[in-house]
Scaffold this motif. Sequence first.
Motif, PDB file in Angstrom:
ATOM      1  N   PRO A 133     -36.146 -96.671 -87.993  1.00 40.10           N
ATOM      2  CA  PRO A 133     -36.377 -98.115 -87.927  1.00 40.10           C
ATOM      3  C   PRO A 133     -37.842 -98.403 -87.583  1.00 40.10           C
ATOM      4  O   PRO A 133     -38.639 -97.477 -87.408  1.00 40.10           O
ATOM      5  CB  PRO A 133     -35.453 -98.562 -86.787  1.00 40.10           C
ATOM      6  N   GLU A 134     -38.177 -99.669 -87.450  1.00 35.72           N
ATOM      7  CA  GLU A 134     -39.551-100.057 -87.134  1.00 35.72           C
ATOM      8  C   GLU A 134     -40.032 -99.409 -85.836  1.00 35.72           C
ATOM      9  O   GLU A 134     -41.172 -99.005 -85.718  1.00 35.72           O
ATOM     10  CB  GLU A 134     -39.638-101.576 -87.032  1.00 35.72           C
ATOM     11  N   GLN A 135     -39.139 -99.341 -84.851  1.00 34.53           N
ATOM     12  CA  GLN A 135     -39.442 -98.653 -83.589  1.00 34.53           C
ATOM     13  C   GLN A 135     -38.768 -97.284 -83.632  1.00 34.53           C
ATOM     14  O   GLN A 135     -37.597 -97.161 -83.297  1.00 34.53           O
ATOM     15  CB  GLN A 135     -38.915 -99.462 -82.398  1.00 34.53           C
ATOM     16  N   PRO A 136     -39.470 -96.232 -84.076  1.00 35.99           N
ATOM     17  CA  PRO A 136     -38.847 -94.925 -84.253  1.00 35.99           C
ATOM     18  C   PRO A 136     -38.316 -94.344 -82.935  1.00 35.99           C
ATOM     19  O   PRO A 136     -38.868 -94.609 -81.860  1.00 35.99           O
ATOM     20  CB  PRO A 136     -39.956 -94.045 -84.806  1.00 35.99           C
ATOM     21  N   PHE A 137     -37.252 -93.588 -83.052  1.00 39.21           N
ATOM     22  CA  PHE A 137     -36.744 -92.863 -81.893  1.00 39.21           C
ATOM     23  C   PHE A 137     -36.144 -91.541 -82.328  1.00 39.21           C
ATOM     24  O   PHE A 137     -35.688 -91.395 -83.464  1.00 39.21           O
ATOM     25  CB  PHE A 137     -35.749 -93.694 -81.073  1.00 39.21           C
ATOM     26  N   PHE A 138     -36.181 -90.574 -81.421  1.00 45.03           N
ATOM     27  CA  PHE A 138     -35.712 -89.218 -81.705  1.00 45.03           C
ATOM     28  C   PHE A 138     -34.188 -89.189 -81.659  1.00 45.03           C
ATOM     29  O   PHE A 138     -33.584 -89.740 -80.743  1.00 45.03           O
ATOM     30  CB  PHE A 138     -36.290 -88.238 -80.673  1.00 45.03           C
ATOM     31  N   PRO A 139     -33.564 -88.528 -82.638  1.00 45.19           N
ATOM     32  CA  PRO A 139     -32.103 -88.478 -82.661  1.00 45.19           C
ATOM     33  C   PRO A 139     -31.517 -87.759 -81.444  1.00 45.19           C
ATOM     34  O   PRO A 139     -32.149 -86.883 -80.854  1.00 45.19           O
ATOM     35  CB  PRO A 139     -31.793 -87.671 -83.924  1.00 45.19           C
ATOM     36  N   TYR A 140     -30.303 -88.138 -81.107  1.00 49.40           N
ATOM     37  CA  TYR A 140     -29.526 -87.362 -80.153  1.00 49.40           C
ATOM     38  C   TYR A 140     -29.233 -86.012 -80.798  1.00 49.40           C
ATOM     39  O   TYR A 140     -29.197 -85.892 -82.023  1.00 49.40           O
ATOM     40  CB  TYR A 140     -28.187 -88.040 -79.856  1.00 49.40           C
ATOM     41  N   ILE A 141     -29.006 -85.029 -79.978  1.00 50.70           N
ATOM     42  CA  ILE A 141     -28.550 -83.728 -80.468  1.00 50.70           C
ATOM     43  C   ILE A 141     -27.115 -83.575 -80.002  1.00 50.70           C
ATOM     44  O   ILE A 141     -26.846 -83.607 -78.794  1.00 50.70           O
ATOM     45  CB  ILE A 141     -29.413 -82.583 -79.906  1.00 50.70           C
ATOM     46  N   VAL A 142     -26.199 -83.485 -80.953  1.00 50.19           N
ATOM     47  CA  VAL A 142     -24.802 -83.305 -80.589  1.00 50.19           C
ATOM     48  C   VAL A 142     -24.417 -81.868 -80.942  1.00 50.19           C
ATOM     49  O   VAL A 142     -24.715 -81.387 -82.043  1.00 50.19           O
ATOM     50  CB  VAL A 142     -23.880 -84.343 -81.262  1.00 50.19           C
ATOM     51  N   THR A 199     -26.669 -94.906 -85.034  1.00 50.33           N
ATOM     52  CA  THR A 199     -27.344 -93.987 -84.126  1.00 50.33           C
ATOM     53  C   THR A 199     -27.546 -92.646 -84.830  1.00 50.33           C
ATOM     54  O   THR A 199     -26.598 -92.082 -85.357  1.00 50.33           O
ATOM     55  CB  THR A 199     -26.506 -93.770 -82.851  1.00 50.33           C
ATOM     56  N   PRO A 200     -28.796 -92.123 -84.836  1.00 52.22           N
ATOM     57  CA  PRO A 200     -29.048 -90.843 -85.501  1.00 52.22           C
ATOM     58  C   PRO A 200     -28.694 -89.652 -84.606  1.00 52.22           C
ATOM     59  O   PRO A 200     -28.908 -89.683 -83.393  1.00 52.22           O
ATOM     60  CB  PRO A 200     -30.547 -90.888 -85.778  1.00 52.22           C
ATOM     61  N   PHE A 201     -28.164 -88.621 -85.242  1.00 51.10           N
ATOM     62  CA  PHE A 201     -27.778 -87.387 -84.550  1.00 51.10           C
ATOM     63  C   PHE A 201     -28.204 -86.174 -85.363  1.00 51.10           C
ATOM     64  O   PHE A 201     -27.987 -86.128 -86.573  1.00 51.10           O
ATOM     65  CB  PHE A 201     -26.254 -87.281 -84.403  1.00 51.10           C
ATOM     66  N   PHE A 202     -28.770 -85.189 -84.680  1.00 46.32           N
ATOM     67  CA  PHE A 202     -28.859 -83.848 -85.230  1.00 46.32           C
ATOM     68  C   PHE A 202     -27.587 -83.153 -84.769  1.00 46.32           C
ATOM     69  O   PHE A 202     -27.227 -83.232 -83.592  1.00 46.32           O
ATOM     70  CB  PHE A 202     -30.072 -83.088 -84.691  1.00 46.32           C
ATOM     71  N   VAL A 203     -26.910 -82.480 -85.679  1.00 45.61           N
ATOM     72  CA  VAL A 203     -25.616 -81.869 -85.374  1.00 45.61           C
ATOM     73  C   VAL A 203     -25.736 -80.348 -85.395  1.00 45.61           C
ATOM     74  O   VAL A 203     -26.245 -79.769 -86.357  1.00 45.61           O
ATOM     75  CB  VAL A 203     -24.547 -82.312 -86.396  1.00 45.61           C
ATOM     76  N   GLU A 204     -25.255 -79.733 -84.346  1.00 47.39           N
ATOM     77  CA  GLU A 204     -25.164 -78.280 -84.250  1.00 47.39           C
ATOM     78  C   GLU A 204     -23.695 -77.913 -84.069  1.00 47.39           C
ATOM     79  O   GLU A 204     -23.033 -78.441 -83.174  1.00 47.39           O
ATOM     80  CB  GLU A 204     -25.967 -77.748 -83.052  1.00 47.39           C
ATOM     81  N   VAL A 205     -23.184 -77.049 -84.923  1.00 45.75           N
ATOM     82  CA  VAL A 205     -21.807 -76.577 -84.817  1.00 45.75           C
ATOM     83  C   VAL A 205     -21.865 -75.109 -84.420  1.00 45.75           C
ATOM     84  O   VAL A 205     -22.322 -74.272 -85.192  1.00 45.75           O
ATOM     85  CB  VAL A 205     -21.049 -76.746 -86.154  1.00 45.75           C
ATOM     86  N   GLN A 206     -21.439 -74.828 -83.200  1.00 46.75           N
ATOM     87  CA  GLN A 206     -21.486 -73.471 -82.677  1.00 46.75           C
ATOM     88  C   GLN A 206     -20.075 -72.876 -82.700  1.00 46.75           C
ATOM     89  O   GLN A 206     -19.270 -73.155 -81.820  1.00 46.75           O
ATOM     90  CB  GLN A 206     -22.040 -73.450 -81.251  1.00 46.75           C
ATOM     91  N   LEU A 207     -19.791 -72.075 -83.714  1.00 42.54           N
ATOM     92  CA  LEU A 207     -18.485 -71.441 -83.823  1.00 42.54           C
ATOM     93  C   LEU A 207     -18.407 -70.162 -82.997  1.00 42.54           C
ATOM     94  O   LEU A 207     -17.323 -69.695 -82.674  1.00 42.54           O
ATOM     95  CB  LEU A 207     -18.152 -71.147 -85.290  1.00 42.54           C
ATOM     96  N   THR A 208     -19.565 -69.609 -82.678  1.00 43.93           N
ATOM     97  CA  THR A 208     -19.623 -68.435 -81.812  1.00 43.93           C
ATOM     98  C   THR A 208     -20.325 -68.825 -80.517  1.00 43.93           C
ATOM     99  O   THR A 208     -21.044 -69.821 -80.467  1.00 43.93           O
ATOM    100  CB  THR A 208     -20.391 -67.282 -82.484  1.00 43.93           C
TER     101      THR A 208
END
Length: 105
Positions: free
Chosen positions: A64-73, A25-34
Amino acid sequence: MYDVEVKLGSKSTVEPDAFMIFNNTPFFVEVQLTHYSKSIMNEKLKRYEAYFHSYEWVSLQWQPEQPFFPYIVIFSEHHYEIDTFLQVILFKSANDLMINSALGG
């Protein structure tokens, strides 16, 4: 797969802290320290929405063959009220993500 500070376009576009594929499963990761204000967090999410509507993500090499937008964690000690059609998941830590994944959540 794990990539740090992925550049997906110009400075005004999405700039996740990391991109990863975890359990296929693809994820864009954001780490918010503030603590971000609601308006700053909304601005960040609007950039993700604009990237979604650009369809540039469809041609990324990992798609993949059927593209999908990553989750944002988002990893943050602060709980954010999220107002977007995108799939955003909040965790306090990577450990919480692992526990949630192990429990099938």
